[in-house]
Design an enzyme around this catalytic site. Structure first.
Site, PDB file in Angstrom:
ATOM      1  N   LYS A  33       0.586  -1.074  -0.008  1.00 58.10           N
ATOM      2  CA  LYS A  33       0.294  -0.007  -0.406  1.00 58.10           C
ATOM      3  C   LYS A  33       0.429   1.149  -0.166  1.00 58.10           C
ATOM      4  O   LYS A  33       2.191   1.260   0.291  1.00 58.10           O
ATOM      5  CB  LYS A  33      -0.566  -0.124   1.521  1.00 58.10           C
ATOM      6  CG  LYS A  33      -0.312   0.066   2.902  1.00 58.10           C
ATOM      7  CD  LYS A  33      -0.902  -0.462   3.920  1.00 58.10           C
ATOM      8  CE  LYS A  33      -0.389  -0.219   5.041  1.00 58.10           C
ATOM      9  NZ  LYS A  33      -0.765  -1.046   6.198  1.00 58.10           N
ATOM     10  N   TYR A 258      14.361  30.733   5.308  1.00 61.37           N
ATOM     11  CA  TYR A 258      13.432  31.668   5.736  1.00 61.37           C
ATOM     12  C   TYR A 258      13.441  32.914   6.462  1.00 61.37           C
ATOM     13  O   TYR A 258      13.623  30.804   8.058  1.00 61.37           O
ATOM     14  CB  TYR A 258      12.197  30.627   5.339  1.00 61.37           C
ATOM     15  CG  TYR A 258      12.178  31.369   3.696  1.00 61.37           C
ATOM     16  CD1 TYR A 258      11.910  32.052   2.899  1.00 61.37           C
ATOM     17  CD2 TYR A 258      11.950  29.701   2.545  1.00 61.37           C
ATOM     18  CE1 TYR A 258      11.800  32.131   1.721  1.00 61.37           C
ATOM     19  CE2 TYR A 258      12.236  29.113   1.912  1.00 61.37           C
ATOM     20  CZ  TYR A 258      11.471  30.345   1.567  1.00 61.37           C
ATOM     21  OH  TYR A 258      11.546  30.425  -0.275  1.00 61.37           O
TER      22      TYR A 258
HETATM   23  C1  PLP Z   1      -0.698  -1.813   7.101  1.00 64.10           C
HETATM   24  C2  PLP Z   1      -1.248  -2.705   7.184  1.00 64.10           C
HETATM   25  C3  PLP Z   1      -0.025  -3.901   7.440  1.00 64.10           C
HETATM   26  C4  PLP Z   1       1.013  -4.118   7.408  1.00 64.10           C
HETATM   27  O1  PLP Z   1       1.633  -3.833   8.931  1.00 64.10           O
HETATM   28  P1  PLP Z   1       3.200  -3.346   8.248  1.00 64.10           P
HETATM   29  O2  PLP Z   1       3.122  -3.317  10.559  1.00 64.10           O
HETATM   30  O3  PLP Z   1       4.370  -2.784   7.862  1.00 64.10           O
HETATM   31  O4  PLP Z   1       3.784  -4.721   8.651  1.00 64.10           O
HETATM   32  C5  PLP Z   1      -1.182  -5.117   7.927  1.00 64.10           C
HETATM   33  N1  PLP Z   1      -1.936  -5.287   7.828  1.00 64.10           N
HETATM   34  C6  PLP Z   1      -3.219  -4.255   7.801  1.00 64.10           C
HETATM   35  C7  PLP Z   1      -4.725  -4.424   7.275  1.00 64.10           C
HETATM   36  C8  PLP Z   1      -2.393  -3.288   7.450  1.00 64.10           C
HETATM   37  O5  PLP Z   1      -3.562  -1.500   7.294  1.00 64.10           O
END
Ligand code: PLP
Length: 362
Positions: A33, A258
């Protein structure tokens, strides 16, 4: 000038290491993701498929469509499907996590309209994180009506809210107990039960006895696991480097950046790097927070981080324009860099903007 180098050998190492901690039968869902945590989902997904990942997972449908357009045809789960994307989920053969009764009904209606049957879906249960997911009683309702739905239930899962915290942990224990109760009910309802899963990266390290049929690994693939002793077993796959584009000699009392964010206490050499907060280097850096590595020495980030540039103090460092500057690599990790600004590797990596060139090293 500024490049994010991605090392596929390290990705292989992390995948193999994590897989090696699991039973041979446990399946892996690689979480890609947010563009694979900001690193580049298409290239990394292709490599993860070659390593034998069983599933990919994205957060939103659009991310899954991007992978489909790149020719990736393995099963892809959408963790957070949106109502307005239902048609594109179906048209792209993406597998939604059904997370509410309203979504279940809307998805079933859309499938019936398209005369689709047996559509692969996953059931997301809320066991205490109170993010998205069905309550235990909503799961019961689903089970009662399951034969009316045009679904093929491939898996049932929940998500731990504190899997990295030291054991024993009452909150996590409660989540696990709730999920096991749901699991039992689902198993009773099906002759051919779906897969069950609970663990993310930290869960794989901390609760291996609850790996069940499948684990969902994200950050671990990219080299982090939320605890120093676990981090040591993995290798950060991304290096962020840039170059000094200009060096100024600044007199005592002159300011840099800045709002005169930094005032020279003595004659100083200030280097300019071509990346800023628009590239994901937050304004929490600067003013003494964070540093980059140039010719083996740490150059503190001075003044306010600008949109496209940041400035570093080179007074103690022997260097010239175009010398490389390392923001993070396998020695000075993204986790350490993020921590200095009070954030976590997840946020730092996912903030790295697309205008930073990604370079894949095989
Ligand atoms: C993002 C996510 C994961 C992965 O988690 P990590 O800590 O990056 O391994 C797993 N399950 C769900 C439902 C998630 O949203």
């Amino acid at each position: 000038m500024t490049q994010l180098h991605l090392d596929l050998k390290k990705l292989t190492h992390n995948f193999t290491t994590l897989k090696g901690r699991l039973k041979a039968t446990t399946k892996i869902m690689a979480v890609v993701k947010a563009d694979a945590y900001g690193l580049g989902a298409i290239a990394l997904s292709k490599h993860l498929i070659s390593l034998g990942t069983d599933w990919l997972a994205v957060a939103y449908a659009q991310e899954g469509i991007t992978l489909r357009k790149a020719g990736i045809d393995c099963p892809i789960v959408v963790f957070y499907p949106q109502f307005e994307r239902i048609d594109s989920i179906i048209n792209n053969n993406l597998e939604p996590a059904l997370f509410s009764t309203a979504f279940i009904e809307a998805f079933a209606t859309a499938l019936k309209q398209k005369k689709r049957m047996n559509y692969p879906v996953h059931l997301k249960c809320n066991t205490g994180l109170n993010r998205i997911g069905l309550s235990a009683s909503e799961v019961d309702d689903f089970l009662t009506k399951k034969n009316d739905y045009p679904f093929r239930l491939k898996s049932v899962y929940s998500h731990l809210g504190a899997s990295e915290d030291p054991r024993p942990n009452t909150f996590t224990q409660k989540q696990i107990t709730s999920f096991l109760a749901i699991k039992k009910k689902v198993e009773k309802t099906f002759t051919n039960p779906p897969l069950f899963h609970l663990l993310n990266t930290s869960g794989v390290f901390n609760y291996p006895e609850f790996q069940m049929d499948l684990v969902r690994i994200g950050i671990g693939l990219y080299g982090f696991a939320n605890r120093a002793e676990w981090d040591q077993l993995l290798q950060p796959i991304a290096n962020l480097s840039s170059r000094v584009v200009q060096i100024h000699l600044v007199q005592k009392g002159e300011s840099v950046g800045y709002n005169q964010g930094w005032i020279a206490q003595k004659e100083s050499r200030i280097g300019v790097l071509p990346l800023g907060h628009a590239d994901g280097i937050s304004r929490q850096f600067g003013k003494g927070v964070g540093g980059v590595w140039i010719n083996g020495k740490r150059a503190p980030i001075v003044g306010n981080v600008c949109m496209d540039m940041l400035m570093v103090d080179l007074t103690e460092i022997d260097c010239e324009p175009l010398d490389p500057a390392m923001l993070f690599d396998h020695l000075h990790t993204a986790h350490e860099f993020a921590e200095q600004a009070g954030t976590i590797s997840y946020e730092l990596l996912t903030s790295l903007s697309p205008r930073i060139q990604r370079v894949i090293n095989n």
